[in-house]
Design a protein around this motif. Structure first.
Motif, PDB file in Angstrom:
ATOM      1  N   VAL A  45       0.835  -1.206   0.000  1.00 40.34           N
ATOM      2  CA  VAL A  45       0.000   0.000   0.000  1.00 40.34           C
ATOM      3  C   VAL A  45       0.869   1.256   0.000  1.00 40.34           C
ATOM      4  O   VAL A  45       0.600   2.206  -0.740  1.00 40.34           O
ATOM      5  N   GLU A  46       1.927   1.277   0.796  1.00 43.73           N
ATOM      6  CA  GLU A  46       2.817   2.447   0.820  1.00 43.73           C
ATOM      7  C   GLU A  46       3.447   2.685  -0.542  1.00 43.73           C
ATOM      8  O   GLU A  46       3.571   3.826  -0.984  1.00 43.73           O
ATOM      9  N   LEU A  47       3.840   1.616  -1.228  1.00 48.59           N
ATOM     10  CA  LEU A  47       4.389   1.759  -2.575  1.00 48.59           C
ATOM     11  C   LEU A  47       3.342   2.298  -3.539  1.00 48.59           C
ATOM     12  O   LEU A  47       3.630   3.167  -4.361  1.00 48.59           O
ATOM     13  N   ALA A  48       2.125   1.775  -3.454  1.00 48.68           N
ATOM     14  CA  ALA A  48       1.049   2.235  -4.339  1.00 48.68           C
ATOM     15  C   ALA A  48       0.754   3.712  -4.109  1.00 48.68           C
ATOM     16  O   ALA A  48       0.595   4.479  -5.066  1.00 48.68           O
ATOM     17  N   VAL A  49       0.704   4.129  -2.852  1.00 49.20           N
ATOM     18  CA  VAL A  49       0.445   5.537  -2.523  1.00 49.20           C
ATOM     19  C   VAL A  49       1.547   6.426  -3.085  1.00 49.20           C
ATOM     20  O   VAL A  49       1.283   7.509  -3.610  1.00 49.20           O
ATOM     21  N   ALA A  50       2.782   5.967  -3.011  1.00 48.94           N
ATOM     22  CA  ALA A  50       3.928   6.762  -3.462  1.00 48.94           C
ATOM     23  C   ALA A  50       4.144   6.718  -4.976  1.00 48.94           C
ATOM     24  O   ALA A  50       4.919   7.513  -5.501  1.00 48.94           O
ATOM     25  N   SER A  51       3.466   5.813  -5.659  1.00 52.07           N
ATOM     26  CA  SER A  51       3.688   5.631  -7.094  1.00 52.07           C
ATOM     27  C   SER A  51       2.768   6.518  -7.921  1.00 52.07           C
ATOM     28  O   SER A  51       1.583   6.637  -7.626  1.00 52.07           O
ATOM     29  N   GLU A  52       3.346   7.082  -8.979  1.00 59.70           N
ATOM     30  CA  GLU A  52       2.532   7.825  -9.933  1.00 59.70           C
ATOM     31  C   GLU A  52       1.745   6.827 -10.751  1.00 59.70           C
ATOM     32  O   GLU A  52       2.245   5.767 -11.099  1.00 59.70           O
ATOM     33  N   GLY A  53       0.513   7.146 -11.045  1.00 58.30           N
ATOM     34  CA  GLY A  53      -0.277   6.285 -11.912  1.00 58.30           C
ATOM     35  C   GLY A  53      -1.076   5.213 -11.200  1.00 58.30           C
ATOM     36  O   GLY A  53      -1.691   4.367 -11.849  1.00 58.30           O
ATOM     37  N   LEU A  54      -1.088   5.222  -9.868  1.00 59.32           N
ATOM     38  CA  LEU A  54      -1.873   4.236  -9.123  1.00 59.32           C
ATOM     39  C   LEU A  54      -2.875   4.895  -8.169  1.00 59.32           C
ATOM     40  O   LEU A  54      -3.387   4.240  -7.262  1.00 59.32           O
ATOM     41  N   SER A  55      -3.180   6.151  -8.378  1.00 57.49           N
ATOM     42  CA  SER A  55      -4.059   6.864  -7.441  1.00 57.49           C
ATOM     43  C   SER A  55      -5.483   6.304  -7.447  1.00 57.49           C
ATOM     44  O   SER A  55      -6.139   6.267  -6.405  1.00 57.49           O
ATOM     45  N   THR A  56      -5.975   5.853  -8.597  1.00 56.38           N
ATOM     46  CA  THR A  56      -7.323   5.278  -8.638  1.00 56.38           C
ATOM     47  C   THR A  56      -7.362   3.973  -7.855  1.00 56.38           C
ATOM     48  O   THR A  56      -8.314   3.716  -7.105  1.00 56.38           O
ATOM     49  N   LEU A  57      -6.325   3.152  -8.007  1.00 52.37           N
ATOM     50  CA  LEU A  57      -6.243   1.905  -7.233  1.00 52.37           C
ATOM     51  C   LEU A  57      -6.225   2.208  -5.743  1.00 52.37           C
ATOM     52  O   LEU A  57      -6.942   1.569  -4.962  1.00 52.37           O
ATOM     53  N   VAL A  58      -5.439   3.177  -5.336  1.00 55.94           N
ATOM     54  CA  VAL A  58      -5.363   3.539  -3.913  1.00 55.94           C
ATOM     55  C   VAL A  58      -6.726   4.000  -3.405  1.00 55.94           C
ATOM     56  O   VAL A  58      -7.176   3.581  -2.332  1.00 55.94           O
ATOM     57  N   ALA A  59      -7.423   4.835  -4.185  1.00 56.32           N
ATOM     58  CA  ALA A  59      -8.756   5.305  -3.786  1.00 56.32           C
ATOM     59  C   ALA A  59      -9.731   4.125  -3.676  1.00 56.32           C
ATOM     60  O   ALA A  59     -10.541   4.069  -2.742  1.00 56.32           O
ATOM     61  N   ALA A  60      -9.633   3.179  -4.597  1.00 56.38           N
ATOM     62  CA  ALA A  60     -10.512   2.002  -4.563  1.00 56.38           C
ATOM     63  C   ALA A  60     -10.203   1.131  -3.344  1.00 56.38           C
ATOM     64  O   ALA A  60     -11.118   0.615  -2.697  1.00 56.38           O
ATOM     65  N   LEU A  61      -8.908   0.951  -3.032  1.00 62.27           N
ATOM     66  CA  LEU A  61      -8.534   0.170  -1.853  1.00 62.27           C
ATOM     67  C   LEU A  61      -9.089   0.806  -0.584  1.00 62.27           C
ATOM     68  O   LEU A  61      -9.572   0.098   0.313  1.00 62.27           O
ATOM     69  N   LYS A  62      -9.034   2.130  -0.512  1.00 62.71           N
ATOM     70  CA  LYS A  62      -9.593   2.829   0.653  1.00 62.71           C
ATOM     71  C   LYS A  62     -11.103   2.645   0.711  1.00 62.71           C
ATOM     72  O   LYS A  62     -11.660   2.357   1.772  1.00 62.71           O
ATOM     73  N   ALA A  63     -11.773   2.795  -0.430  1.00 65.69           N
ATOM     74  CA  ALA A  63     -13.234   2.672  -0.468  1.00 65.69           C
ATOM     75  C   ALA A  63     -13.688   1.257  -0.099  1.00 65.69           C
ATOM     76  O   ALA A  63     -14.743   1.084   0.513  1.00 65.69           O
TER      77      ALA A  63
END
Length: 172
Positions: A45-63
């Motif tokens: 998750v920390e890598l996904a948050v820090a990576s460009e181009g994965l913001s939609t995935l991060v938002a979906a994981l939170k939701a």
């Protein structure tokens, strides 16, 4: 001889000063190495948050309330759809998933495989089973593809597994 003596004393003093200076630096560096704790690699998750181009995935994981689970011990292999992959979904699909948390969770868990599988292992498999229970076919006939999604970047290592970026959202 007096000039030579003065020069020698000056050279000796300079040499002693330099030795003391460099000795102090070496000890300070040595001390710092023992005092600092080794840095642990970031979680998936920390890598996904820090990576460009994965913001939609991060938002979906939170939701879907999956951030804590994918921050856990693992290990996991995550097939991470890029923002472009989410953008390629038919209009209204993402919004519908975000409104239906259980369906969203199922879709996201269709991107997670138990265990840490590097690309060198994935290419030897015909299929892999996800945490949602879905069996994903794996093909190497046109580059590495998993369930029809092209793997565009492999082996992004995390403390609790590995991420492979894919160009499509896998839907059950």
């Amino acid at each position: 001889m007096d000039n030579f003596s003065n020069l020698s004393r000056g050279a000796v003093a300079l040499l002693m000063l330099a030795t003391a200076f460099f000795s102090g630096m070496a000890q300070a560096g040595h001390h710092e190495m023992h005092d600092s704790k080794p840095k642990q690699a970031p979680s998936i998750v920390e890598l996904a948050v820090a990576s460009e181009g994965l913001s939609t995935l991060v938002a979906a994981l939170k939701a879907a309330d999956l951030v804590e689970a994918l921050s856990g011990e693992g290990p996991f292999t995550v097939l991470a759809p890029t923002d472009d992959a989410f953008d390629d979904l038919p209009e209204g699909t993402l919004e519908g998933l975000l409104a239906d948390t259980e369906k969203l969770k199922t879709v996201l868990l269709s991107h997670v495989i138990e265990g840490s599988m590097l690309a060198e292992t994935v290419v030897t498999l015909d299929s892999a089973t996800t945490l949602s229970g879905q069996t994903l076919p794996i093909s190497t006939s046109e580059g590495l593809q998993i369930a029809g999604a092209a793997v565009i970047k492999t082996d992004i290592l995390a403390s609790n597994g590995v991420i492979h970026l894919i160009d499509k959202v896998i839907t059950p």
